[in-house]
Design a protein around this motif. Structure first.
Motif, PDB file in Angstrom:
ATOM      1  N   ALA A 272       0.848  -1.186   0.000  1.00 56.49           N
ATOM      2  CA  ALA A 272       0.000   0.000   0.000  1.00 56.49           C
ATOM      3  C   ALA A 272       0.889   1.243   0.000  1.00 56.49           C
ATOM      4  N   THR A 273       0.253   2.418   0.021  1.00 56.26           N
ATOM      5  CA  THR A 273       0.971   3.685   0.066  1.00 56.26           C
ATOM      6  C   THR A 273       0.394   4.533   1.183  1.00 56.26           C
ATOM      7  N   PHE A 274       1.242   5.091   2.024  1.00 56.91           N
ATOM      8  CA  PHE A 274       0.777   5.974   3.098  1.00 56.91           C
ATOM      9  C   PHE A 274       0.491   7.364   2.535  1.00 56.91           C
ATOM     10  N   GLY A 275       1.455   7.930   1.829  1.00 56.17           N
ATOM     11  CA  GLY A 275       1.281   9.211   1.153  1.00 56.17           C
ATOM     12  C   GLY A 275       0.752  10.298   2.068  1.00 56.17           C
ATOM     13  N   ALA A 276      -0.242  11.019   1.597  1.00 57.23           N
ATOM     14  CA  ALA A 276      -0.843  12.102   2.372  1.00 57.23           C
ATOM     15  C   ALA A 276      -2.054  11.628   3.176  1.00 57.23           C
ATOM     16  N   GLY A 277      -2.253  10.305   3.254  1.00 57.23           N
ATOM     17  CA  GLY A 277      -3.331   9.770   4.078  1.00 57.23           C
ATOM     18  C   GLY A 277      -4.692   9.743   3.412  1.00 57.23           C
ATOM     19  N   ASP A 278      -4.712   9.691   2.084  1.00 59.96           N
ATOM     20  CA  ASP A 278      -5.990   9.672   1.364  1.00 59.96           C
ATOM     21  C   ASP A 278      -6.366   8.236   1.005  1.00 59.96           C
ATOM     22  N   LEU A 279      -7.652   7.925   1.136  1.00 58.57           N
ATOM     23  CA  LEU A 279      -8.141   6.596   0.800  1.00 58.57           C
ATOM     24  C   LEU A 279      -9.358   6.732  -0.102  1.00 58.57           C
ATOM     25  N   MET A 280      -9.261   6.213  -1.326  1.00 63.53           N
ATOM     26  CA  MET A 280     -10.399   6.210  -2.243  1.00 63.53           C
ATOM     27  C   MET A 280     -10.898   4.777  -2.378  1.00 63.53           C
ATOM     28  N   PHE A 281     -12.165   4.559  -2.014  1.00 62.25           N
ATOM     29  CA  PHE A 281     -12.751   3.220  -2.017  1.00 62.25           C
ATOM     30  C   PHE A 281     -13.520   3.001  -3.319  1.00 62.25           C
ATOM     31  N   ILE A 282     -13.335   1.828  -3.900  1.00 60.34           N
ATOM     32  CA  ILE A 282     -13.893   1.510  -5.214  1.00 60.34           C
ATOM     33  C   ILE A 282     -14.750   0.261  -5.069  1.00 60.34           C
ATOM     34  N   ASP A 283     -16.041   0.358  -5.391  1.00 59.96           N
ATOM     35  CA  ASP A 283     -16.920  -0.786  -5.187  1.00 59.96           C
ATOM     36  C   ASP A 283     -16.945  -1.700  -6.409  1.00 59.96           C
ATOM     37  N   GLU A 284     -17.693  -2.786  -6.282  1.00 60.04           N
ATOM     38  CA  GLU A 284     -17.701  -3.849  -7.281  1.00 60.04           C
ATOM     39  C   GLU A 284     -18.286  -3.434  -8.625  1.00 60.04           C
ATOM     40  N   GLU A 285     -19.025  -2.339  -8.669  1.00 61.86           N
ATOM     41  CA  GLU A 285     -19.640  -1.903  -9.920  1.00 61.86           C
ATOM     42  C   GLU A 285     -18.752  -0.963 -10.728  1.00 61.86           C
ATOM     43  N   ARG A 286     -17.604  -0.586 -10.168  1.00 55.82           N
ATOM     44  CA  ARG A 286     -16.720   0.339 -10.865  1.00 55.82           C
ATOM     45  C   ARG A 286     -15.688  -0.435 -11.681  1.00 55.82           C
ATOM     46  N   CYS A 287     -15.343   0.108 -12.839  1.00 60.37           N
ATOM     47  CA  CYS A 287     -14.310  -0.499 -13.676  1.00 60.37           C
ATOM     48  C   CYS A 287     -12.962   0.113 -13.308  1.00 60.37           C
ATOM     49  N   LEU A 288     -12.044  -0.726 -12.870  1.00 64.34           N
ATOM     50  CA  LEU A 288     -10.735  -0.238 -12.438  1.00 64.34           C
ATOM     51  C   LEU A 288      -9.936   0.342 -13.602  1.00 64.34           C
ATOM     52  N   LEU A 289     -10.167  -0.149 -14.790  1.00 60.88           N
ATOM     53  CA  LEU A 289      -9.480   0.422 -15.951  1.00 60.88           C
ATOM     54  C   LEU A 289      -9.960   1.850 -16.212  1.00 60.88           C
ATOM     55  N   ASP A 290     -11.239   2.113 -15.951  1.00 57.92           N
ATOM     56  CA  ASP A 290     -11.734   3.489 -16.054  1.00 57.92           C
ATOM     57  C   ASP A 290     -11.029   4.384 -15.044  1.00 57.92           C
ATOM     58  N   VAL A 291     -10.854   3.867 -13.841  1.00 55.50           N
ATOM     59  CA  VAL A 291     -10.165   4.632 -12.798  1.00 55.50           C
ATOM     60  C   VAL A 291      -8.741   4.944 -13.229  1.00 55.50           C
ATOM     61  N   LEU A 292      -8.043   3.937 -13.745  1.00 57.31           N
ATOM     62  CA  LEU A 292      -6.659   4.149 -14.193  1.00 57.31           C
ATOM     63  C   LEU A 292      -6.592   5.165 -15.324  1.00 57.31           C
ATOM     64  N   GLU A 293      -7.523   5.078 -16.257  1.00 53.77           N
ATOM     65  CA  GLU A 293      -7.530   6.036 -17.359  1.00 53.77           C
ATOM     66  C   GLU A 293      -7.700   7.457 -16.833  1.00 53.77           C
ATOM     67  N   ASN A 294      -8.601   7.633 -15.896  1.00 49.60           N
ATOM     68  CA  ASN A 294      -8.845   8.957 -15.330  1.00 49.60           C
ATOM     69  C   ASN A 294      -7.611   9.491 -14.605  1.00 49.60           C
ATOM     70  N   LEU A 295      -6.945   8.624 -13.850  1.00 47.09           N
ATOM     71  CA  LEU A 295      -5.756   9.043 -13.113  1.00 47.09           C
ATOM     72  C   LEU A 295      -4.619   9.443 -14.040  1.00 47.09           C
ATOM     73  N   ILE A 296      -4.367   8.635 -15.069  1.00 48.89           N
ATOM     74  CA  ILE A 296      -3.258   8.933 -15.972  1.00 48.89           C
ATOM     75  C   ILE A 296      -3.569  10.154 -16.837  1.00 48.89           C
ATOM     76  N   GLU A 297      -4.835  10.372 -17.162  1.00 49.86           N
ATOM     77  CA  GLU A 297      -5.219  11.615 -17.852  1.00 49.86           C
ATOM     78  C   GLU A 297      -4.818  12.826 -17.013  1.00 49.86           C
ATOM     79  N   PHE A 298      -5.045  12.720 -15.709  1.00 41.08           N
ATOM     80  CA  PHE A 298      -4.682  13.811 -14.811  1.00 41.08           C
ATOM     81  C   PHE A 298      -3.174  14.052 -14.824  1.00 41.08           C
ATOM     82  N   PHE A 299      -2.392  12.981 -14.689  1.00 35.91           N
ATOM     83  CA  PHE A 299      -0.941  13.149 -14.644  1.00 35.91           C
ATOM     84  C   PHE A 299      -0.387  13.648 -15.976  1.00 35.91           C
ATOM     85  N   GLU A 300      -0.981  13.197 -17.080  1.00 37.47           N
ATOM     86  CA  GLU A 300      -0.541  13.689 -18.385  1.00 37.47           C
ATOM     87  C   GLU A 300      -0.790  15.190 -18.485  1.00 37.47           C
TER      88      GLU A 300
END
Length: 419
Positions: free
Chosen positions: A309-337
């Protein structure tokens, strides 16, 4: 679970503007003690074991000592309030509810290192905080808590508010300093570190809002008191941000070492509408994504690292069974780009390539070579980017491959811990 509030003590109970109300609950007493014995401040902070709360976890007392031991005719204290990572709101709450604790922490640090000027670098996306901070600063000046001859001690320290231009990369301390100087915000090569040559080439202490807000309580209650909270290697409390598919999202303060399960079940109230938890991103948008099997991981720097895991700044984002993790990754990398400053090649070109590869997995056109390229590219970025922001950007992808290989249709049994 009941909160243990140190940084957020009295937040929401007193006026954020009036120093008199802050004083009524013990405010500025830590500064008074520091001004009476400035030579003891650094040793007290070192003995407390306080570590940076912005993500890096560097020992605060040691950082203070670097700036204090560097001779110069001018030194600075800079509060990093450029809270730009999605899902992170802890500094906003501290600034909204108890800004005088930040001013006091900055002044204590100034006493320790011999600085007479401080800056709060506020992210542009927090315009409502500008008025709060300006009014609170004016009140602190009027009542002698910042400015000339603080508390009749002969010590001078003033604070100015600086509004950033809205760049995530300026959360990196050297990019922040360049922005303060009126330059394009880009990370500097290190060394020299800011404690030796920071703002305008002068020794500068740069610390996160939450880190500085811990100093008053340590000065008042002592390092032994602080060490009784949290863990041996990471004492104190942490202000956690819970977001995503959680029934009780918000900002909460608990001792370091509280488990992810306790934060998820007892504090956050689990996923709403009876949904099952599928994954948790720990430590912020650039943190690792882990499965529910690791919910019993304590939230402290060492044990998070040991468990993936990562301690970082202490943020925790919870992802339920109906969410697509690939969508989450796409959104995150769009932000970093989008937020890459472009100074170093691995980050400038790596993020767009990672984004293209994730989209291939989403639309079902990826091949085994794409997986290998994505992992190779991510590891190059971890080792080759100029600053910690670029180095951490691939973490969500690398950890997802490690813990959720089924998303990438792997047939070669990747071993956990290989990445």
């Amino acid at each position: 679970m009941e909160e243990l509030r140190v940084v957020l003590s009295n937040a929401g109970e007193i006026s954020p503007i009036k120093s008199s109300e802050y004083v009524s609950v013990g405010g500025y007493e830590g500064l008074r003690k520091a001004a009476e014995a400035p030579e003891k401040v650094i040793e007290i902070i070192k003995a407390s074991g306080l570590r940076g709360r912005g993500g890096a976890g560097f020992p605060t007392g040691l950082k203070l000592s670097f700036t204090a031991s560097t001779p110069a005719d001018q030194k600075y204290i800079v509060c990093n309030a450029d809270e730009g990572e999605p899902g992170t709101n802890k500094d906003r709450v501290i600034m909204e509810e108890i800004p005088h604790r930040i001013f006091e922490g900055m002044a204590i640090a100034a006493v320790a290192v011999g600085a007479d000027q401080g800056y709060i670098y506020l992210r542009a996306e927090y315009p409502h905080l500008k008025k709060i901070l300006e009014e609170a600063l004016a009140d602190a000046r009027e009542h002698g808590f910042i400015g000339p001859n603080i508390l009749n001690s002969g010590f001078n320290f003033d604070i100015q508010l600086f509004i950033g231009a809205g760049a995530y990369v300026c959360g990196e301390e050297t990019a922040l300093l360049d922005s303060l100087e009126g330059k394009r915000g880009e990370p500097r090569f290190k060394p020299p570190f800011p404690g030796v040559a920071g703002l305008w080439g002068k020794p500068t202490l740069v610390n996160n809002v939450e880190t500085l807000a811990n100093l008053p309580a340590i000065m008042v209650n002592g390092p032994e008191w602080f060490r009784q909270i949290g863990t041996e290697k990471c004492p104190g409390t942490k202000v956690f941000t819970l977001s995503g598919n959680i029934s009780n999202p918000g900002v909460y303060e608990y001792p370091i070492g509280v488990t992810i399960r306790e934060l998820f079940e007892d504090v956050g109230g689990c996923c709403p509408n009876g949904k099952k938890l599928y994954a948790v991103q720990t430590g912020g948008a650039s943190g690792n994504i882990i499965p529910p099997s690791l919910l019993d991981t304590p939230m402290d720097i060492e044990r998070c690292s040991e468990n993936g895991a990562t301690f970082g700044a202490g943020d925790l984002m919870f992802i339920d069974e109906e969410r697509c993790l690939l969508d989450v990754l796409e959104n995150l990398i769009e932000f970093f780009e989008h937020e890459s400053c472009g100074k170093c090649t691995p980050c400038r070109t790596g993020n767009p390539q990672l984004l293209a590869l994730i989209r291939k997995f989403k639309n079902g056109t990826a091949k085994q070579d794409d997986l290998e390229l994505m992992l190779e590219l991510g590891n190059v970025m971890v080792g080759g980017c100029l600053c910690g922001l670029g180095q951490a950007a691939p973490n969500p992808i690398l950890s997802t491959v490690r813990f959720f290989p089924e998303l990438f249709k792997l047939n070669n049994n990747f071993e956990r811990g290989a990445f």
